[in-house]
Design a protein around this motif. Structure first.
Motif, mmCIF file in Angstrom:
data_model
loop_
_atom_site.group_PDB
_atom_site.id
_atom_site.type_symbol
_atom_site.label_atom_id
_atom_site.label_comp_id
_atom_site.label_asym_id
_atom_site.label_seq_id
_atom_site.Cartn_x
_atom_site.Cartn_y
_atom_site.Cartn_z
ATOM 1 N N ARG A 195 -41.701 58.494 80.736
ATOM 2 C CA ARG A 195 -40.494 59.282 80.991
ATOM 3 C C ARG A 195 -39.343 58.424 81.483
ATOM 4 O O ARG A 195 -38.182 58.677 81.183
ATOM 5 C CB ARG A 195 -40.799 60.384 82.010
ATOM 6 N N LYS A 196 -39.667 57.376 82.236
ATOM 7 C CA LYS A 196 -38.600 56.504 82.747
ATOM 8 C C LYS A 196 -38.167 55.472 81.706
ATOM 9 O O LYS A 196 -37.255 54.686 81.957
ATOM 10 C CB LYS A 196 -39.049 55.802 84.023
ATOM 11 N N GLY A 197 -38.826 55.466 80.547
ATOM 12 C CA GLY A 197 -38.462 54.543 79.481
ATOM 13 C C GLY A 197 -39.681 53.829 78.929
ATOM 14 O O GLY A 197 -40.717 53.752 79.597
ATOM 15 N N PRO A 198 -39.590 53.286 77.711
ATOM 16 C CA PRO A 198 -40.729 52.595 77.099
ATOM 17 C C PRO A 198 -41.079 51.311 77.856
ATOM 18 O O PRO A 198 -40.203 50.625 78.379
ATOM 19 C CB PRO A 198 -40.216 52.274 75.676
ATOM 20 N N LEU A 199 -42.385 51.005 77.889
ATOM 21 C CA LEU A 199 -42.862 49.798 78.542
ATOM 22 C C LEU A 199 -43.861 49.094 77.623
ATOM 23 O O LEU A 199 -44.790 49.724 77.108
ATOM 24 C CB LEU A 199 -43.559 50.123 79.871
ATOM 25 N N PHE A 200 -43.687 47.791 77.436
ATOM 26 C CA PHE A 200 -44.618 47.016 76.631
ATOM 27 C C PHE A 200 -45.783 46.544 77.498
ATOM 28 O O PHE A 200 -45.603 46.157 78.658
ATOM 29 C CB PHE A 200 -43.916 45.812 76.001
ATOM 30 N N VAL A 201 -46.975 46.569 76.915
ATOM 31 C CA VAL A 201 -48.191 46.114 77.585
ATOM 32 C C VAL A 201 -48.864 45.056 76.708
ATOM 33 O O VAL A 201 -48.416 44.774 75.606
ATOM 34 C CB VAL A 201 -49.159 47.283 77.857
ATOM 35 N N ASP A 202 -49.969 44.500 77.204
ATOM 36 C CA ASP A 202 -50.763 43.497 76.486
ATOM 37 C C ASP A 202 -49.895 42.289 76.135
ATOM 38 O O ASP A 202 -49.523 42.070 74.988
ATOM 39 C CB ASP A 202 -51.384 44.100 75.230
ATOM 40 N N LEU A 203 -49.597 41.493 77.146
ATOM 41 C CA LEU A 203 -48.635 40.399 77.017
ATOM 42 C C LEU A 203 -49.271 39.042 76.721
ATOM 43 O O LEU A 203 -48.572 38.035 76.659
ATOM 44 C CB LEU A 203 -47.805 40.300 78.305
ATOM 45 N N ALA A 204 -50.580 39.017 76.501
ATOM 46 C CA ALA A 204 -51.270 37.742 76.295
ATOM 47 C C ALA A 204 -50.914 37.084 74.973
ATOM 48 O O ALA A 204 -51.193 35.907 74.770
ATOM 49 C CB ALA A 204 -52.781 37.947 76.370
ATOM 50 N N THR A 205 -50.290 37.847 74.062
ATOM 51 C CA THR A 205 -49.933 37.308 72.745
ATOM 52 C C THR A 205 -48.527 36.719 72.722
ATOM 53 O O THR A 205 -48.023 36.370 71.649
ATOM 54 C CB THR A 205 -50.041 38.404 71.670
ATOM 55 N N CYS A 206 -47.886 36.614 73.870
ATOM 56 C CA CYS A 206 -46.527 36.067 73.938
ATOM 57 C C CYS A 206 -46.462 34.690 73.253
ATOM 58 O O CYS A 206 -47.328 33.841 73.446
ATOM 59 C CB CYS A 206 -46.117 35.943 75.395
ATOM 60 N N CYS A 207 -45.437 34.498 72.431
ATOM 61 C CA CYS A 207 -45.289 33.243 71.682
ATOM 62 C C CYS A 207 -43.823 33.066 71.320
ATOM 63 O O CYS A 207 -42.986 33.904 71.656
ATOM 64 C CB CYS A 207 -46.153 33.275 70.408
ATOM 65 N N ARG A 208 -43.510 31.964 70.654
ATOM 66 C CA ARG A 208 -42.158 31.719 70.175
ATOM 67 C C ARG A 208 -42.107 31.866 68.660
ATOM 68 O O ARG A 208 -43.076 31.549 67.973
ATOM 69 C CB ARG A 208 -41.683 30.320 70.581
ATOM 70 N N GLY A 209 -40.975 32.353 68.178
ATOM 71 C CA GLY A 209 -40.823 32.524 66.743
ATOM 72 C C GLY A 209 -39.614 33.386 66.434
ATOM 73 O O GLY A 209 -38.835 33.731 67.334
ATOM 74 N N PRO A 210 -39.435 33.761 65.175
ATOM 75 C CA PRO A 210 -38.313 34.622 64.810
ATOM 76 C C PRO A 210 -38.551 36.054 65.283
ATOM 77 O O PRO A 210 -39.693 36.525 65.312
ATOM 78 C CB PRO A 210 -38.303 34.544 63.277
ATOM 79 N N VAL A 211 -37.489 36.763 65.661
ATOM 80 C CA VAL A 211 -37.645 38.141 66.137
ATOM 81 C C VAL A 211 -38.273 39.020 65.064
ATOM 82 O O VAL A 211 -38.897 40.047 65.378
ATOM 83 C CB VAL A 211 -36.291 38.729 66.582
ATOM 84 N N GLU A 212 -38.133 38.612 63.805
ATOM 85 C CA GLU A 212 -38.724 39.401 62.718
ATOM 86 C C GLU A 212 -40.241 39.474 62.827
ATOM 87 O O GLU A 212 -40.860 40.427 62.344
ATOM 88 C CB GLU A 212 -38.322 38.815 61.358
ATOM 89 N N PHE A 213 -40.864 38.479 63.466
ATOM 90 C CA PHE A 213 -42.309 38.527 63.651
ATOM 91 C C PHE A 213 -42.691 39.697 64.547
ATOM 92 O O PHE A 213 -43.680 40.400 64.282
ATOM 93 C CB PHE A 213 -42.815 37.212 64.248
ATOM 94 N N ASP A 214 -41.924 39.946 65.604
ATOM 95 C CA ASP A 214 -42.169 41.116 66.440
ATOM 96 C C ASP A 214 -41.865 42.405 65.677
ATOM 97 O O ASP A 214 -42.617 43.375 65.750
ATOM 98 C CB ASP A 214 -41.308 41.049 67.705
ATOM 99 N N LEU A 215 -40.759 42.430 64.957
ATOM 100 C CA LEU A 215 -40.386 43.626 64.215
ATOM 101 C C LEU A 215 -41.448 43.999 63.180
ATOM 102 O O LEU A 215 -41.635 45.180 62.867
ATOM 103 C CB LEU A 215 -39.032 43.434 63.519
ATOM 104 N N ALA A 216 -42.151 43.016 62.654
ATOM 105 C CA ALA A 216 -43.183 43.280 61.654
ATOM 106 C C ALA A 216 -44.362 44.051 62.234
ATOM 107 O O ALA A 216 -45.131 44.662 61.486
ATOM 108 C CB ALA A 216 -43.676 41.959 61.054
ATOM 109 N N HIS A 217 -44.525 44.036 63.558
ATOM 110 C CA HIS A 217 -45.615 44.775 64.182
ATOM 111 C C HIS A 217 -45.225 46.222 64.502
ATOM 112 O O HIS A 217 -46.102 47.038 64.813
ATOM 113 C CB HIS A 217 -46.049 44.078 65.480
ATOM 114 N N ALA A 218 -43.956 46.520 64.447
ATOM 115 C CA ALA A 218 -43.478 47.865 64.738
ATOM 116 C C ALA A 218 -43.462 48.698 63.458
ATOM 117 O O ALA A 218 -43.501 48.150 62.349
ATOM 118 C CB ALA A 218 -42.065 47.793 65.332
ATOM 119 N N PRO A 219 -43.409 50.030 63.559
ATOM 120 C CA PRO A 219 -43.263 50.853 62.361
ATOM 121 C C PRO A 219 -42.046 50.423 61.549
ATOM 122 O O PRO A 219 -41.039 49.967 62.104
ATOM 123 C CB PRO A 219 -43.079 52.265 62.936
#
Length: 280
Positions: A195-219
């Motif tokens: 309710r207070k806003g979206p929160l990301f969890v499971d942060l062990a996969t943090c890495c460097r790369g293009p933002v498109e790599f993250d976007l590819a995991h979203a719908p």
């Protein structure tokens, strides 16, 4: 985890929290995969319990969680009443987090995109030594190419995964000028719509790369709300992400529940994603 290991993991999580001075009358399994998430009551804590072989991952996740929290990133918080570290007990690595309760219904694509953009903006202010996406791909490729580590992987599928991992990794590593710190796997299962806003969890996969790599995991609809995103690169990263997922499922020592179904599903998703981005 198998039932016998799960029982030990639950007890390790309960004992760790109790030893830290938290009241634990019961532990409810929230998620059971290669790692287990436990809701500890009545203290309101989420315990993440992993086999000791994942200690380095648990320590890295704790460190990642501490950094974005300092710059107001939309991420789940570590339990503030306990020292922020990975605890070791009975061959398990345990970290303790705030439990946020039931999430709201499915998040709208525009809100999902906004949360991810805010997360990326916060991560750009974080100094953290994290692997590049291609480093993670190299580990997955090693599992695929090692027949002793993935003995049940059919040769035709081994060739598919090897070619996809090697070809697409090379394609996204050509230009690293726009790379930044990423979540790594911000799929819907790793986003709590509170309710207070979206929160990301499971942060062990943090890495460097293009933002498109993250976007590819979203719908897919989420990417349409991100101005300036390279949609061709998103398609390639989606195929790469599913190839990595499949590589983990074919490991000899993978313990993901319903693994056989996910082995087949992962390969299907790889082929479907490749059809959208052309040959590797």
């Amino acid at each position: 985890m198998e039932p016998s290991e799960l029982r030990r993991a639950v007890e390790a999580g309960r004992a760790t929290a109790s030893e830290a001075g938290l009241r634990v009358d019961d532990a409810v399994v929230v998620h059971n995969s290669d790692r287990v998430a436990l809701r500890l009551v009545p203290c309101g804590v989420l315990a993440r319990v992993a086999p000791l072989g994942h200690l380095a991952d648990s320590e890295f996740e704790v460190e990642v969680a501490r950094r974005p929290a300092d710059v107001d990133a939309p991420v789940a918080e570590l339990e503030p009443r306990v020292e922020p570290r990975a605890h070791v007990r009975d061959a398990f690595a345990i970290s303790l987090w705030t439990y946020y309760g039931p999430a709201e219904p499915e998040i709208a694509p525009a809100d999902y995109a906004d949360a991810l953009l805010r997360h990326h903006a916060a991560l750009r202010r974080v100094e953290l030594d994290a692997p590049h996406v291609t480093d993670r791909v190299a580990v997955a490729l090693g599992e695929v190419n090692d027949r002793e580590e993935s003995p049940e992987l059919p040769e035709s599928d081994r060739e598919l995964l090897s070619g996809t991992l090697g070809g697409l990794s090379a394609a996204i590593s050509v230009e690293k000028g726009g790379d930044q710190l990423l979540h790594g796997e911000p799929h819907p299962g790793n986003l709590l719509n509170m309710r207070k806003g979206p929160l990301f969890v499971d942060l062990a996969t943090c890495c460097r790369g293009p933002v498109e790599f993250d976007l590819a995991h979203a719908p897919e609809e989420v990417g349409k709300h991100c101005t300036g995103a390279d949609h061709g690169l998103i398609h390639r990263c989606r195929a790469l992400g599913w190839a990595m997922f499949s590589a983990w499922r074919w490991r000899r020592d993978d313990h993901m529940p319903d693994r056989d179904r996910w082995r087949a599903e992962g390969l299907h998703r790889v082929r479907a994603a490749l059809d959208r981005c052309g040959p590797v």
